[in-house]
Motif scaffolding. Structure first.
Motif, PDB file in Angstrom:
ATOM      1  N   UNK A 546      -9.296 -10.405 -18.851  1.00  0.00           N
ATOM      2  CA  UNK A 546      -9.480  -9.848 -17.525  1.00  0.00           C
ATOM      3  C   UNK A 546     -10.222 -10.980 -16.744  1.00  0.00           C
ATOM      4  N   UNK A 547     -11.052 -11.510 -16.990  1.00  0.00           N
ATOM      5  CA  UNK A 547     -11.894 -12.506 -16.426  1.00  0.00           C
ATOM      6  C   UNK A 547     -11.278 -13.838 -16.078  1.00  0.00           C
ATOM      7  N   UNK A 548     -10.201 -14.144 -16.955  1.00  0.00           N
ATOM      8  CA  UNK A 548      -9.665 -15.400 -16.629  1.00  0.00           C
ATOM      9  C   UNK A 548      -8.128 -15.087 -15.745  1.00  0.00           C
ATOM     10  N   UNK A 553      -9.158 -15.440 -10.560  1.00  0.00           N
ATOM     11  CA  UNK A 553      -8.218 -15.546  -9.581  1.00  0.00           C
ATOM     12  C   UNK A 553      -8.494 -14.789  -8.213  1.00  0.00           C
ATOM     13  N   UNK A 554      -8.848 -13.692  -8.398  1.00  0.00           N
ATOM     14  CA  UNK A 554      -9.336 -12.778  -7.194  1.00  0.00           C
ATOM     15  C   UNK A 554     -10.440 -13.425  -6.569  1.00  0.00           C
ATOM     16  N   UNK A 556     -11.217 -16.714  -6.562  1.00  0.00           N
ATOM     17  CA  UNK A 556     -10.759 -17.783  -5.798  1.00  0.00           C
ATOM     18  C   UNK A 556     -10.163 -17.672  -4.839  1.00  0.00           C
ATOM     19  N   UNK A 557      -9.216 -16.683  -4.607  1.00  0.00           N
ATOM     20  CA  UNK A 557      -8.572 -16.177  -3.391  1.00  0.00           C
ATOM     21  C   UNK A 557      -9.428 -15.502  -2.300  1.00  0.00           C
ATOM     22  N   UNK A 558     -10.522 -15.321  -2.714  1.00  0.00           N
ATOM     23  CA  UNK A 558     -11.402 -14.436  -1.614  1.00  0.00           C
ATOM     24  C   UNK A 558     -12.165 -15.717  -0.986  1.00  0.00           C
ATOM     25  N   UNK A 559     -12.486 -16.653  -1.895  1.00  0.00           N
ATOM     26  CA  UNK A 559     -13.191 -17.748  -1.605  1.00  0.00           C
ATOM     27  C   UNK A 559     -12.524 -18.579  -0.595  1.00  0.00           C
ATOM     28  N   UNK A 560     -11.026 -18.742  -0.789  1.00  0.00           N
ATOM     29  CA  UNK A 560     -10.196 -19.515  -0.046  1.00  0.00           C
ATOM     30  C   UNK A 560     -10.039 -18.507   1.344  1.00  0.00           C
ATOM     31  N   UNK A 561      -9.896 -17.502   1.168  1.00  0.00           N
ATOM     32  CA  UNK A 561      -9.775 -16.706   2.519  1.00  0.00           C
ATOM     33  C   UNK A 561     -10.944 -16.654   3.453  1.00  0.00           C
ATOM     34  N   UNK A 562     -12.196 -16.829   2.722  1.00  0.00           N
ATOM     35  CA  UNK A 562     -13.565 -17.046   3.495  1.00  0.00           C
ATOM     36  C   UNK A 562     -13.229 -18.140   4.169  1.00  0.00           C
TER      37      UNK A 562
END
Length: 644
Positions: A546-548, A553-554, A556-562
């Motif tokens: 679950x973590x990997x 991934x979620x 990283x996605x939120x960091x990119x969106x931010x």
């Protein structure tokens, strides 16, 4: 009206303690205990009334009107909800009493009991609700309270993370229940529990979808695979919280939900099969992990997962009675096991059973009651777990599916194998914790105070005897109370004999391996199976998966969106910078010469007027009389001229 008071008493206790708990000091638990005792008394009264009147007790009121149609809310006390109320309030009372000793030194003593009272308000609202909407309100309240209690020691990162994990994971399951409620509202316009059989027929092809969405919600609360990952981590909370969540309340909510809505499942064999398969797999999966753990509370946590899976398997096989009967017996012996573990941890200040041993001599009450609960869970007659396990075996043996006629036999043998593993891992915990000689010197373990051992003694009586209510010796009272006389058949004698023999074999193997130190497997086979053992001991790496593949991934996605959001915002700010600077200069000039000039002008005018008027303010009364007289004369002359 008394039905309203069952959840209202704990709510009043919560409000008192959360607003003024510190003023009560060490007397704070008395408020929670009195409130829960009142709820328990009213639950017993409802039980007696239900037996006498033999009809559902209801109280309802109009909440609001939608499109001219009144939306009612209400509580109902039938056999199912009354059983849950009795389990929650009686066992909850002794868990709360035990908490007085366990949490005595905590700096947030009164807040802990405030949270407990709120938790009981939510779970009692859930089980007494007469419709899906009120049940969902209680359902979400239970989720909130579990977060507050699991992360109660939020200074510990592990506890804070466990609370968040439980909250988020159960919210995933809650989406399923919410979707089912929306479908019921859209297709039927009725969310009450009355006439669920007719509702299932009206739903037609949508009935299996609604049933599986309800089951998805139950998987979150009752920690069925793959939404099981929050429950073992919930051990980071105080031990009374573990007993409360794992025994009689939160995890039981999902079992209760499926039992309550079982008429929606029964006409759909495929939905029933899904419930049974998920329950059976969860039970076997968790039992294997429990055999490898060395943390006492985690052994009990995975044991809870396994027992919940058995309850769900029974429901999937069509027996609400077998599932609820095992829920009741499990509540008693699992609450006792967790509180016994808490007593051990209170004395040892750690949870590793490989560092314990010999505690039977120094903690005789804790050890004896823990052993009673262990025998009950292992399914050894005549203790409670034997009778409820027999009903699960009977439900599995009697299950059939149109496309898979032999699937019931598979479930039957699966339950027998799980029974053997259950007996093995709980006996392993008993041997390593209480028997033999201490493996760690200088720990000075001692028996817990009476406020902690008293509840252990009472719960041990229930763990031993409560199963008799559903046994032939008790006249099958519980079957008759639930109206499940047609389900009151029992597994054949040979199945019961095989089940008990397998359980006894599990106990014997645990004694041989951990008591006598006998290696059960050859060295070569042990070496070959080491990778399998490591995988099981690491919980099959589900959390790592679950973590990997989900959590990271979620993130990283939120960091990119931010990051993207920051770039867009910063760019817009920079582009608007020069325009804003020019506008600010113009605004500054207007402010200085326009606004300030007008304000200063008004101030100057009234200042000069005030200075002039101040000249006649001499403080001499005769001057004021002269001015008043002159004014009167002038006014008289003016009026005279006007009147002429």
């Amino acid at each position: 009206m008394s039905l309203l008071l069952i959840p209202l008493f704990p709510l009043i206790a919560f409000l008192i303690l959360i607003l003024a708990g510190r003023r009560f000091g060490k007397a704070a638990p008395a408020i929670s205990l009195l409130a829960l005792a009142g709820s328990a008394f009213l639950s017993v009264s409802a039980f007696q009334a239900l037996r006498t009147v033999q009809e559902v007790l209801r109280v309802s009121w109009t909440w609001l009107s939608l499109g001219g149609k009144p939306l009612t809310m209400g509580f109902q006390a039938d056999a199912l909800s009354t059983t849950m109320c009795l389990v929650v309030t009686i066992i909850g009372f002794f868990i709360m009493l035990y908490s007085i000793g366990y949490m005595a030194e905590d700096k947030r003593f009164s807040r802990f009991f405030a949270y407990l009272s709120l938790f009981f308000t939510a779970i009692l609202t859930l089980v007494l609700a007469d419709n899906f909407l009120l049940l969902y309100i209680g359902w979400e309240g239970v989720g909130l309270c579990s977060y507050l209690l699991i992360s109660f020691w939020f200074e510990k990162p592990a506890a804070a993370n466990a609370g968040k994990k439980a909250f988020i994971t159960t919210r995933i399951g809650d989406l399923g229940l919410f979707g089912a409620i929306l479908l019921l509202a859209l297709r039927l316009g009725d969310l009450s529990f009355v006439g669920l059989e007719a509702k299932a027929a009206t739903l037609g092809a949508m009935a299996p979808v609604v049933a599986l969405l309800i089951f998805w919600g139950a998987c979150g609360k009752s920690a069925q695979f793959p939404l099981h990952v929050w429950l073992p981590d919930a051990m980071e909370g105080p031990t009374p919280v573990s007993a409360l969540i794992h025994a009689a309340t939160m995890v039981a909510a999902g079992i209760y939900l499926v039992a309550r809505t079982l008429p929606l499942f029964l006409p759909n064999p495929n939905a029933m099969l899904v419930v049974a398969i998920v329950g059976g797999f969860t039970s076997f999966f968790a039992a294997t992990i429990a055999c490898t753990q060395t943390d006492l509370k985690r052994i009990l946590a995975y044991s809870t997962l396994s027992q919940l899976g058995l309850m769900m398997l029974a429901l999937g096989c069509g027996s609400a009675f077998a599932g609820m009967f095992h829920l009741v017996t499990h509540a008693w012996f699992k609450a006792l096991l967790f509180l016994g573990a808490g007593s051990v941890i209170h004395a040892m200040h750690h949870q590793e059973i490989t560092r314990m041993g010999g505690l039977l001599k120094t903690m005789p009450i804790t050890a004896t009651t823990f052993i009673v609960a262990s025998i009950a869970m292992a399914g050894i007659p005549p203790l409670s777990g034997f009778w409820s396990k027999e009903e699960i075996l009977a439900s599995a043996a009697g299950f059939s599916h149109p496309a898979f006629p032999g699937v019931g036999q598979i479930f039957l043998w699966l339950v027998i194998v799980i029974s053997g593993m259950t007996a093995f891992y709980i006996t392993r915990a008993v041997v390593l914790t209480f028997l033999g000689e201490p493996r760690e010197q200088g720990h000075h373990a001692h028996e817990s105070p009476l406020v902690m051992t008293g509840p252990l003694i009472f719960l041990s009586i229930g763990a031993a005897a409560v199963g008799l209510l559903g046994s032939p010796w008790g006249g099958h009272f519980f079957q008759r109370f639930l109206g499940a006389a047609e389900e009151g058949h029992h597994a054949s004698e040979w199945i019961a004999i095989v089940s008990v023999t397998v359980a006894a074999g599990g106990i014997a193997l645990a004694f041989l391996r951990y008591g006598a130190g006998v290696q059960l497997l050859p060295a070569g086979l042990r070496s070959a199976l080491r990778p399998v053992y490591n995988a099981v001991a690491n919980k099959y790496y589900v959390d790592e998966f679950y973590d990997r593949w989900i959590v990271q991934p979620l993130l990283r996605l939120t960091q990119r969106a931010f990051s993207f959001d920051q770039k867009v915002v910063d760019g817009a700010v920079n582009q608007a910078g020069e325009t804003g600077l020019r506008l600010s200069r113009a605004n500054g000039a207007f402010d200085q010469y326009g606004v300030d000039g007008a304000v200063n002008g008004v101030g100057f005018t009234f200042g000069r007027a005030g200075a002039t008027l101040r000249l006649i303010q001499t403080g001499l009364v005769q001057n004021y009389l002269l001015i008043a007289s002159a004014g009167a004369v002038v006014l008289f002359l003016l009026l005279g001229g006007v009147l002429r």
